[in-house]
Design a protein around this motif. Structure first.
Motif, PDB file in Angstrom:
ATOM      1  N   ILE A  34     -22.703  17.094 -42.425  1.00 37.88           N
ATOM      2  CA  ILE A  34     -23.193  18.535 -42.285  1.00 37.88           C
ATOM      3  C   ILE A  34     -21.997  19.497 -41.538  1.00 37.88           C
ATOM      4  CG2 ILE A  34     -25.338  17.917 -42.717  1.00 37.88           C
ATOM      5  CD1 ILE A  34     -25.726  18.112 -39.563  1.00 37.88           C
ATOM      6  N   GLY A  35     -20.940  18.699 -41.075  1.00 39.11           N
ATOM      7  CA  GLY A  35     -19.871  19.746 -40.568  1.00 39.11           C
ATOM      8  C   GLY A  35     -19.188  18.752 -39.292  1.00 39.11           C
ATOM      9  N   GLY A  36     -18.424  19.454 -38.370  1.00 38.73           N
ATOM     10  CA  GLY A  36     -17.780  18.753 -37.459  1.00 38.73           C
ATOM     11  C   GLY A  36     -16.419  19.169 -36.919  1.00 38.73           C
ATOM     12  N   GLU A  37     -15.722  18.768 -36.224  1.00 39.34           N
ATOM     13  CA  GLU A  37     -14.646  19.000 -35.566  1.00 39.34           C
ATOM     14  C   GLU A  37     -13.456  18.040 -35.700  1.00 39.34           C
ATOM     15  OE1 GLU A  37     -17.353  18.252 -33.288  1.00 39.34           O
ATOM     16  OE2 GLU A  37     -18.125  20.383 -34.210  1.00 39.34           O
ATOM     17  N   VAL A  38     -12.267  18.701 -35.820  1.00 38.98           N
ATOM     18  CA  VAL A  38     -10.924  18.017 -35.803  1.00 38.98           C
ATOM     19  C   VAL A  38     -10.053  18.454 -34.706  1.00 38.98           C
ATOM     20  CG1 VAL A  38      -9.003  17.368 -37.354  1.00 38.98           C
ATOM     21  CG2 VAL A  38     -11.181  17.769 -38.361  1.00 38.98           C
ATOM     22  N   GLU A  39      -9.927  17.589 -33.921  1.00 45.98           N
ATOM     23  CA  GLU A  39      -8.891  17.737 -32.754  1.00 45.98           C
ATOM     24  C   GLU A  39      -7.619  16.930 -32.539  1.00 45.98           C
ATOM     25  OE1 GLU A  39     -12.209  18.835 -29.559  1.00 45.98           O
ATOM     26  OE2 GLU A  39     -12.454  16.735 -30.482  1.00 45.98           O
ATOM     27  N   GLY A  40      -6.594  17.438 -32.204  1.00 51.44           N
ATOM     28  CA  GLY A  40      -5.310  16.796 -32.006  1.00 51.44           C
ATOM     29  C   GLY A  40      -4.142  17.541 -32.087  1.00 51.44           C
ATOM     30  N   GLU A  41      -3.190  17.291 -31.816  1.00 47.84           N
ATOM     31  CA  GLU A  41      -1.682  17.895 -31.528  1.00 47.84           C
ATOM     32  C   GLU A  41      -1.230  18.264 -32.836  1.00 47.84           C
ATOM     33  OE1 GLU A  41       1.039  16.673 -28.667  1.00 47.84           O
ATOM     34  OE2 GLU A  41      -0.538  16.089 -27.368  1.00 47.84           O
ATOM     35  N   MET A  42      -1.484  16.967 -33.848  1.00 47.71           N
ATOM     36  CA  MET A  42      -0.931  17.092 -35.187  1.00 47.71           C
ATOM     37  C   MET A  42      -1.773  18.035 -36.151  1.00 47.71           C
ATOM     38  SD  MET A  42       0.923  13.437 -35.738  1.00 47.71           S
ATOM     39  CE  MET A  42       1.628  14.060 -37.475  1.00 47.71           C
ATOM     40  N   LEU A  43      -2.987  17.662 -36.007  1.00 52.25           N
ATOM     41  CA  LEU A  43      -4.190  18.451 -37.095  1.00 52.25           C
ATOM     42  C   LEU A  43      -5.485  18.790 -36.246  1.00 52.25           C
ATOM     43  CD1 LEU A  43      -5.069  19.013 -39.646  1.00 52.25           C
ATOM     44  CD2 LEU A  43      -5.756  16.602 -40.069  1.00 52.25           C
ATOM     45  N   SER A  44      -5.642  19.840 -36.427  1.00 52.12           N
ATOM     46  CA  SER A  44      -6.910  20.485 -35.644  1.00 52.12           C
ATOM     47  C   SER A  44      -7.713  21.386 -36.745  1.00 52.12           C
ATOM     48  CB  SER A  44      -6.815  21.177 -34.460  1.00 52.12           C
ATOM     49  OG  SER A  44      -5.879  22.311 -34.578  1.00 52.12           O
ATOM     50  N   GLY A  45      -9.001  21.585 -36.571  1.00 54.46           N
ATOM     51  CA  GLY A  45      -9.595  22.489 -37.438  1.00 54.46           C
ATOM     52  C   GLY A  45     -11.232  22.085 -37.337  1.00 54.46           C
ATOM     53  N   ALA A  46     -11.819  21.974 -38.540  1.00 57.47           N
ATOM     54  CA  ALA A  46     -13.264  21.580 -38.968  1.00 57.47           C
ATOM     55  C   ALA A  46     -13.213  20.920 -40.185  1.00 57.47           C
ATOM     56  CB  ALA A  46     -14.075  22.956 -39.040  1.00 57.47           C
ATOM     57  N   VAL A  47     -14.471  20.069 -39.809  1.00 55.20           N
ATOM     58  CA  VAL A  47     -14.973  19.219 -40.915  1.00 55.20           C
ATOM     59  C   VAL A  47     -16.042  20.046 -41.804  1.00 55.20           C
ATOM     60  CG1 VAL A  47     -16.402  17.220 -41.848  1.00 55.20           C
ATOM     61  CG2 VAL A  47     -14.827  17.070 -40.000  1.00 55.20           C
ATOM     62  N   LEU A  48     -16.061  20.411 -43.212  1.00 56.05           N
ATOM     63  CA  LEU A  48     -16.862  21.187 -43.836  1.00 56.05           C
ATOM     64  C   LEU A  48     -18.180  20.429 -43.984  1.00 56.05           C
ATOM     65  CD1 LEU A  48     -14.390  23.195 -45.986  1.00 56.05           C
ATOM     66  CD2 LEU A  48     -15.289  23.725 -43.652  1.00 56.05           C
ATOM     67  N   ALA A  49     -19.105  21.409 -44.042  1.00 52.24           N
ATOM     68  CA  ALA A  49     -20.686  20.706 -44.820  1.00 52.24           C
ATOM     69  C   ALA A  49     -20.241  20.446 -46.211  1.00 52.24           C
ATOM     70  CB  ALA A  49     -21.662  21.461 -44.585  1.00 52.24           C
ATOM     71  N   GLY A  50     -21.085  19.333 -46.597  1.00 51.98           N
ATOM     72  CA  GLY A  50     -20.965  18.949 -48.179  1.00 51.98           C
ATOM     73  C   GLY A  50     -20.357  17.785 -48.369  1.00 51.98           C
ATOM     74  N   GLY A  51     -19.742  16.951 -47.473  1.00 50.48           N
ATOM     75  CA  GLY A  51     -19.225  15.541 -47.672  1.00 50.48           C
ATOM     76  C   GLY A  51     -20.383  14.776 -47.806  1.00 50.48           C
ATOM     77  N   THR A  52     -20.056  13.263 -48.406  1.00 49.09           N
ATOM     78  CA  THR A  52     -21.053  12.310 -48.373  1.00 49.09           C
ATOM     79  C   THR A  52     -20.429  11.040 -47.945  1.00 49.09           C
ATOM     80  OG1 THR A  52     -22.274  13.233 -50.038  1.00 49.09           O
ATOM     81  CG2 THR A  52     -22.695  11.275 -49.731  1.00 49.09           C
ATOM     82  N   ASP A  53     -21.099  10.186 -47.049  1.00 46.11           N
ATOM     83  CA  ASP A  53     -20.689   8.912 -46.835  1.00 46.11           C
ATOM     84  C   ASP A  53     -21.507   7.897 -47.290  1.00 46.11           C
ATOM     85  OD1 ASP A  53     -20.057   6.539 -45.477  1.00 46.11           O
ATOM     86  OD2 ASP A  53     -20.481   7.047 -43.584  1.00 46.11           O
ATOM     87  N   TRP A  54     -21.077   7.388 -48.490  1.00 45.45           N
ATOM     88  CA  TRP A  54     -21.904   6.519 -49.415  1.00 45.45           C
ATOM     89  C   TRP A  54     -21.674   5.088 -48.764  1.00 45.45           C
ATOM     90  CZ3 TRP A  54     -25.048   7.231 -53.061  1.00 45.45           C
ATOM     91  CH2 TRP A  54     -25.281   8.525 -53.531  1.00 45.45           C
ATOM     92  N   GLN A  55     -22.712   4.333 -48.668  1.00 48.82           N
ATOM     93  CA  GLN A  55     -22.885   3.136 -48.078  1.00 48.82           C
ATOM     94  C   GLN A  55     -23.526   2.039 -48.824  1.00 48.82           C
ATOM     95  OE1 GLN A  55     -24.728   3.733 -44.372  1.00 48.82           O
ATOM     96  NE2 GLN A  55     -23.001   5.137 -43.490  1.00 48.82           N
ATOM     97  N   ILE A  56     -22.976   0.699 -48.575  1.00 43.73           N
ATOM     98  CA  ILE A  56     -23.861  -0.287 -49.217  1.00 43.73           C
ATOM     99  C   ILE A  56     -24.280  -1.098 -47.799  1.00 43.73           C
ATOM    100  CG2 ILE A  56     -23.897  -2.546 -50.553  1.00 43.73           C
ATOM    101  CD1 ILE A  56     -22.213  -0.941 -52.701  1.00 43.73           C
ATOM    102  N   GLN A  57     -25.356  -1.686 -47.516  1.00 38.84           N
ATOM    103  CA  GLN A  57     -25.603  -2.519 -46.426  1.00 38.84           C
ATOM    104  C   GLN A  57     -25.767  -3.778 -46.852  1.00 38.84           C
ATOM    105  OE1 GLN A  57     -26.191  -1.908 -42.634  1.00 38.84           O
ATOM    106  NE2 GLN A  57     -25.480  -4.088 -43.174  1.00 38.84           N
ATOM    107  N   ARG A  58     -24.595  -4.580 -46.805  1.00 38.48           N
ATOM    108  CA  ARG A  58     -24.563  -5.978 -47.684  1.00 38.48           C
ATOM    109  C   ARG A  58     -25.503  -6.806 -46.869  1.00 38.48           C
ATOM    110  NH1 ARG A  58     -17.910  -6.464 -47.770  1.00 38.48           N
ATOM    111  NH2 ARG A  58     -18.804  -8.183 -46.218  1.00 38.48           N
TER     112      ARG A  58
END
Length: 175
Positions: free
Chosen positions: A59-83
């Motif tokens: 749903i969003g987030g932050e990206v912090e670093g000397e090489m790359l910074s910015g924001a995580v945009l809403a709309g992504g998905t973490d698909w999982q299988i609980q094996r």
């Protein structure tokens, strides 16, 4: 065919076309950033062929670093299988908007597992040290932004930890 013996570090008795029997050095790692991907509650699709199929909306987030910074945009998905063996098989896809406005797609595949009691505490939302469980991802990127083209041809690894509201990944480019 020549016999090869794998010793864990190098192959002994390499074929005659090999330049040297010495193992290559491990590739260097360079810190890219820390990604904090905020997440909504988990959604379970139920027991499937390989385990419990589920997903976590990003749903969003932050990206912090000397090489790359910015924001995580809403709309992504973490698909999982609980094996059934207790390992969480993860396949996340989301977009970062860099500080310069560039859009960068992230594809992240990995595993999370640990002792049953540690994973139960994590599932309850209790604070757990990332040293108490294994959470790693292999990452690839895609972008059309000229300043970030090099990301299209490199791999990264993420050492991660889970909080109740987010996944936090320290991301390292593999040299």
């Amino acid at each position: 065919m020549q016999d090869l013996t794998y010793t864990g570090d190098l192959i002994m008795n390499p074929p005659s076309n090999e330049l040297s029997p010495v193992a290559m050095q491990a590739p260097p790692l360079r810190r890219l950033c820390r990604i904090t991907a905020r997440v909504a509650p988990l959604v379970s699709l139920g027991e499937a062929a390989y385990g419990e199929r589920r997903y976590v909306p990003i749903i969003g987030g932050e990206v912090e670093g000397e090489m790359l910074s910015g924001a995580v945009l809403a709309g992504g998905t973490d698909w999982q299988i609980q094996r059934r063996d207790g390992t969480l098989d993860i396949s996340a896809q989301y977009v970062i908007r860099a500080a310069d406005g560039a859009l960068i797609e992230v594809e992240s595949r990995g595993y999370r597992h640990g002792p049953a009691d540690v994973m139960a505490r994590l599932a309850k939302g209790e604070p757990v040290s990332p040293d108490d469980y294994y959470f790693r991802t292999a990452m690839r990127f895609q972008t059309g932004a000229p300043a970030w083209q090099y990301l299209n041809s490199v791999l990264a690894i993420g050492k991660a930890m889970r909080r109740p509201d987010a996944a936090v990944l320290d991301v390292f480019l593999v040299g």
